[in-house]
Design an enzyme around this catalytic site. Structure first.
Site, PDB file in Angstrom:
ATOM      1  N   TYR A   7       1.347  -0.971   0.120  1.00  0.00           N
ATOM      2  CA  TYR A   7      -0.053  -0.185   0.143  1.00  0.00           C
ATOM      3  C   TYR A   7       0.879   1.661  -0.155  1.00  0.00           C
ATOM      4  O   TYR A   7       0.524   2.222  -0.226  1.00  0.00           O
ATOM      5  CB  TYR A   7      -0.756   0.138   1.576  1.00  0.00           C
ATOM      6  CG  TYR A   7      -1.891  -0.438   0.746  1.00  0.00           C
ATOM      7  CD1 TYR A   7      -3.435  -0.334   0.140  1.00  0.00           C
ATOM      8  CD2 TYR A   7      -1.740  -2.857   1.039  1.00  0.00           C
ATOM      9  CE1 TYR A   7      -4.775  -0.546  -0.621  1.00  0.00           C
ATOM     10  CE2 TYR A   7      -3.191  -2.625   0.600  1.00  0.00           C
ATOM     11  CZ  TYR A   7      -4.098  -2.547   0.190  1.00  0.00           C
ATOM     12  OH  TYR A   7      -5.056  -3.418  -0.234  1.00  0.00           O
TER      13      TYR A   7
ATOM     14  N   ASP B  83      -8.384   5.263  -4.992  1.00  0.00           N
ATOM     15  CA  ASP B  83      -6.587   6.626  -5.489  1.00  0.00           C
ATOM     16  C   ASP B  83      -7.360   7.206  -5.017  1.00  0.00           C
ATOM     17  O   ASP B  83      -6.710   8.695  -4.991  1.00  0.00           O
ATOM     18  CB  ASP B  83      -6.088   6.563  -6.821  1.00  0.00           C
ATOM     19  CG  ASP B  83      -7.125   6.801  -8.101  1.00  0.00           C
ATOM     20  OD1 ASP B  83      -8.464   6.675  -7.522  1.00  0.00           O
ATOM     21  OD2 ASP B  83      -7.178   5.580  -9.227  1.00  0.00           O
TER      22      ASP B  83
ATOM     23  N   HIS C 188     -14.589   0.751  -2.293  1.00  0.00           N
ATOM     24  CA  HIS C 188     -13.633  -0.239  -1.820  1.00  0.00           C
ATOM     25  C   HIS C 188     -13.040   0.689  -0.675  1.00  0.00           C
ATOM     26  O   HIS C 188     -11.701   0.278  -1.124  1.00  0.00           O
ATOM     27  CB  HIS C 188     -13.099  -1.394  -2.954  1.00  0.00           C
ATOM     28  CG  HIS C 188     -13.695  -1.852  -3.909  1.00  0.00           C
ATOM     29  ND1 HIS C 188     -13.889  -2.552  -4.586  1.00  0.00           N
ATOM     30  CD2 HIS C 188     -14.912  -2.580  -3.068  1.00  0.00           C
ATOM     31  CE1 HIS C 188     -14.280  -2.963  -4.991  1.00  0.00           C
ATOM     32  NE2 HIS C 188     -15.307  -3.590  -4.344  1.00  0.00           N
TER      33      HIS C 188
ATOM     34  N   CYS D 124      -7.556   1.986  12.879  1.00  0.00           N
ATOM     35  CA  CYS D 124      -7.180   1.438  13.786  1.00  0.00           C
ATOM     36  C   CYS D 124      -8.046   0.083  14.326  1.00  0.00           C
ATOM     37  O   CYS D 124      -9.254   0.098  14.497  1.00  0.00           O
ATOM     38  CB  CYS D 124      -7.475   2.563  14.788  1.00  0.00           C
ATOM     39  SG  CYS D 124      -7.072   1.794  16.606  1.00  0.00           S
TER      40      CYS D 124
ATOM     41  N   ASN E 221     -14.858   1.175 -22.205  1.00  0.00           N
ATOM     42  CA  ASN E 221     -13.695   0.526 -22.245  1.00  0.00           C
ATOM     43  C   ASN E 221     -12.187   0.232 -23.310  1.00  0.00           C
ATOM     44  O   ASN E 221     -13.606   0.090 -23.857  1.00  0.00           O
ATOM     45  CB  ASN E 221     -14.353  -0.791 -21.754  1.00  0.00           C
ATOM     46  CG  ASN E 221     -13.183  -1.899 -20.571  1.00  0.00           C
ATOM     47  OD1 ASN E 221     -12.494  -2.267 -20.812  1.00  0.00           O
ATOM     48  ND2 ASN E 221     -14.079  -2.252 -19.180  1.00  0.00           N
TER      49      ASN E 221
ATOM     50  N   GLU F 207     -12.324  -2.546 -23.707  1.00  0.00           N
ATOM     51  CA  GLU F 207     -12.656  -4.239 -24.686  1.00  0.00           C
ATOM     52  C   GLU F 207     -13.913  -4.473 -24.508  1.00  0.00           C
ATOM     53  O   GLU F 207     -14.421  -4.130 -22.785  1.00  0.00           O
ATOM     54  CB  GLU F 207     -11.516  -5.034 -23.832  1.00  0.00           C
ATOM     55  CG  GLU F 207     -11.033  -4.982 -23.027  1.00  0.00           C
ATOM     56  CD  GLU F 207      -9.736  -6.835 -22.613  1.00  0.00           C
ATOM     57  OE1 GLU F 207      -8.790  -6.457 -23.605  1.00  0.00           O
ATOM     58  OE2 GLU F 207      -9.941  -6.564 -21.587  1.00  0.00           O
TER      59      GLU F 207
HETATM   60  P1  OAD Z   1      -9.517  -4.261 -13.416  1.00  0.00           P
HETATM   61  O1  OAD Z   1      -8.432  -4.149 -14.174  1.00  0.00           O
HETATM   62  O2  OAD Z   1      -9.853  -5.890 -13.135  1.00  0.00           O
HETATM   63  O3  OAD Z   1     -10.031  -4.105 -14.457  1.00  0.00           O
HETATM   64  C1  OAD Z   1     -10.168  -2.800 -15.459  1.00  0.00           C
HETATM   65  C2  OAD Z   1     -11.327  -2.336 -16.256  1.00  0.00           C
HETATM   66  O4  OAD Z   1     -10.296  -1.322 -17.726  1.00  0.00           O
HETATM   67  C3  OAD Z   1     -10.076  -3.896 -17.738  1.00  0.00           C
HETATM   68  O5  OAD Z   1     -11.885  -4.010 -18.526  1.00  0.00           O
HETATM   69  C4  OAD Z   1      -9.235  -2.665 -19.168  1.00  0.00           C
HETATM   70  O6  OAD Z   1     -10.038  -3.573 -20.315  1.00  0.00           O
HETATM   71  C5  OAD Z   1     -10.347  -0.897 -19.005  1.00  0.00           C
HETATM   72  N1  OAD Z   1      -9.667  -0.003 -19.211  1.00  0.00           N
HETATM   73  C6  OAD Z   1      -7.811  -0.562 -18.869  1.00  0.00           C
HETATM   74  N2  OAD Z   1      -7.372   0.552 -19.647  1.00  0.00           N
HETATM   75  C7  OAD Z   1      -8.803   1.776 -19.719  1.00  0.00           C
HETATM   76  C8  OAD Z   1      -8.517   3.707 -20.218  1.00  0.00           C
HETATM   77  N3  OAD Z   1      -7.686   3.892 -20.901  1.00  0.00           N
HETATM   78  N4  OAD Z   1     -10.062   3.237 -20.772  1.00  0.00           N
HETATM   79  C9  OAD Z   1     -10.736   2.770 -20.547  1.00  0.00           C
HETATM   80  N5  OAD Z   1     -10.562   1.332 -20.340  1.00  0.00           N
HETATM   81  C10 OAD Z   1     -10.156   1.223 -19.639  1.00  0.00           C
HETATM   82  O7  OAD Z   1     -10.299  -3.602 -12.387  1.00  0.00           O
HETATM   83  P2  OAD Z   1     -11.726  -2.770 -11.792  1.00  0.00           P
HETATM   84  O8  OAD Z   1     -12.878  -3.523 -12.652  1.00  0.00           O
HETATM   85  O9  OAD Z   1     -11.643  -1.707 -11.127  1.00  0.00           O
HETATM   86  O10 OAD Z   1     -10.815  -4.563  -5.986  1.00  0.00           O
HETATM   87  O11 OAD Z   1     -11.766  -4.422 -10.480  1.00  0.00           O
HETATM   88  C11 OAD Z   1     -12.325  -4.706 -10.338  1.00  0.00           C
HETATM   89  C12 OAD Z   1     -11.741  -4.728  -8.233  1.00  0.00           C
HETATM   90  O12 OAD Z   1     -10.711  -5.685  -8.692  1.00  0.00           O
HETATM   91  C13 OAD Z   1     -11.202  -3.853  -7.831  1.00  0.00           C
HETATM   92  O13 OAD Z   1     -11.508  -2.662  -6.876  1.00  0.00           O
HETATM   93  C14 OAD Z   1     -10.245  -4.229  -6.605  1.00  0.00           C
HETATM   94  C15 OAD Z   1      -9.663  -5.851  -7.921  1.00  0.00           C
HETATM   95  O14 OAD Z   1      -8.910  -6.678  -7.188  1.00  0.00           O
HETATM   96  C16 OAD Z   1      -9.779  -5.275  -4.320  1.00  0.00           C
HETATM   97  O15 OAD Z   1      -8.869  -4.589  -4.310  1.00  0.00           O
HETATM   98  C17 OAD Z   1     -10.881  -4.871  -3.590  1.00  0.00           C
END
Ligand code: OAD
Length: 258
Positions: free
Chosen positions: A65, A102, A117, A125, A211, A213
């Site tokens: 972190y 973030d 999240h 604490c 997205n 993709e």
């Molecule tokens: P992911 O890393 O799973 O997915 C990121 C998504 O963003 C993917 O579908 C990419 O295709 C897309 N992406 C990347 N760059 C991009 C851009 N410039 N413009 C548009 N899309 C883009 O992230 P999350 O879906 O946020 O949880 O993941 C969900 C949770 O899984 C997170 O909050 C975290 C993680 O494990 C915990 O830590 C509890």
């Protein structure tokens, strides 16, 4: 693809909900979790993002972190964050639900945010449960301790933990009643966030996705836009890249009787 209806839908909407994931911050330089460069390619979630991992080795978890806090401290909100902040000023009832920890949406000016999240700029604490902002990227020690002597943990949600009750309730309320839902930069693989757009759709919302993709949500989205959020969103929303260029307000309170 057929022409986007999103702008027209937003112009008529009373309630707009936005869901974001790590992809919205990718162009700011914050690593995503999945995908070729994703954090979960080189790090094991079981070792870094579970309560068991923290109980086993709090220093290791904090080192991860600490690295992320320092990295993010050097990142700036991008055009996608700015476009979402500008959208808030244009609609009568707005809520941003983010899975990101973030803090970049707030730095871009969004005010109505639910952080599903948590937020890595806060510490909690372990003994007292009290939560405090800790914005200085340098922590006094790793792992840091509370004044009461107990360990501090990042105020984020780890795998296997429940989401903050208030946050999830607000998120469900928003998706059950919104007219438009915009989903940006999430792989839509982690529950319960992944099901929020489906709930919105089932309640009659118009769902649009941005997205790099296709995702599991693409099949139910009314429109899907493939590409970088920082490029697509400002154009899609008709928002100039400099948020200051917007008229003070274009929102119409009168179209949404309470
Ligand atoms: P992911 O890393 O799973 O997915 C990121 C998504 O963003 C993917 O579908 C990419 O295709 C897309 N992406 C990347 N760059 C991009 C851009 N410039 N413009 C548009 N899309 C883009 O992230 P999350 O879906 O946020 O949880 O993941 C969900 C949770 O899984 C997170 O909050 C975290 C993680 O494990 C915990 O830590 C509890």
């Amino acid at each position: 693809m057929k022409e986007s209806q999103l702008r027209g839908r937003l112009a008529d909407a009373c309630r707009v909900t936005v869901l974001t994931g790590a992809g919205v911050s990718a162009e700011s330089g914050v690593p995503t979790f999945r995908g070729p460069e994703g954090l979960w390619r080189s790090h094991r979630a079981e070792d870094l993002a579970t309560p068991e991992a923290f109980a086993r080795d709090p220093r290791l978890v904090w080192e991860w972190y600490d690295w992320r806090r320092r990295l993010i401290a050097g990142c700036r909100p991008n055009a996608a964050h700015a476009a979402i902040a500008s959208l808030e000023a244009r609609v009568p009832d707005f809520l941003l639900i983010t899975q990101n920890v973030d803090g970049l949406h707030r730095r871009a000016g969004t005010r109505r945010i639910v952080e599903l999240h948590g937020n890595l700029w806060r510490v909690r604490c372990l003994a007292e449960g009290s939560v405090e902002e800790y914005l200085d990227p340098s922590l006094p020690s790793l792992p840091p301790h509370c004044r009461c002597g107990a360990l501090l943990r990042p105020d984020v949600v780890w795998f296997g933990e429940a989401l903050p009750t208030d946050a999830i309730r607000q998120a469900y309320d928003a998706v059950e009643s919104c007219d438009v839902m915009l989903v940006v930069g999430t792989s839509a693989l982690v529950q319960p966030a992944a099901s929020l757009p489906r709930i919105a759709k089932a309640h009659g919302a118009y769902v649009a996705e941005v997205n790099l993709e296709p995702t599991p949500l693409s099949a139910i989205a009314d429109e899907s836009h493939l590409g970088r959020a920082g490029e697509i969103l400002p154009a899609l929303l008709g928002i100039p890249s400099a948020p200051d260029a917007l008229p003070a307000t274009t929102r119409s309170e009168t179209r949404c009787p309470r």
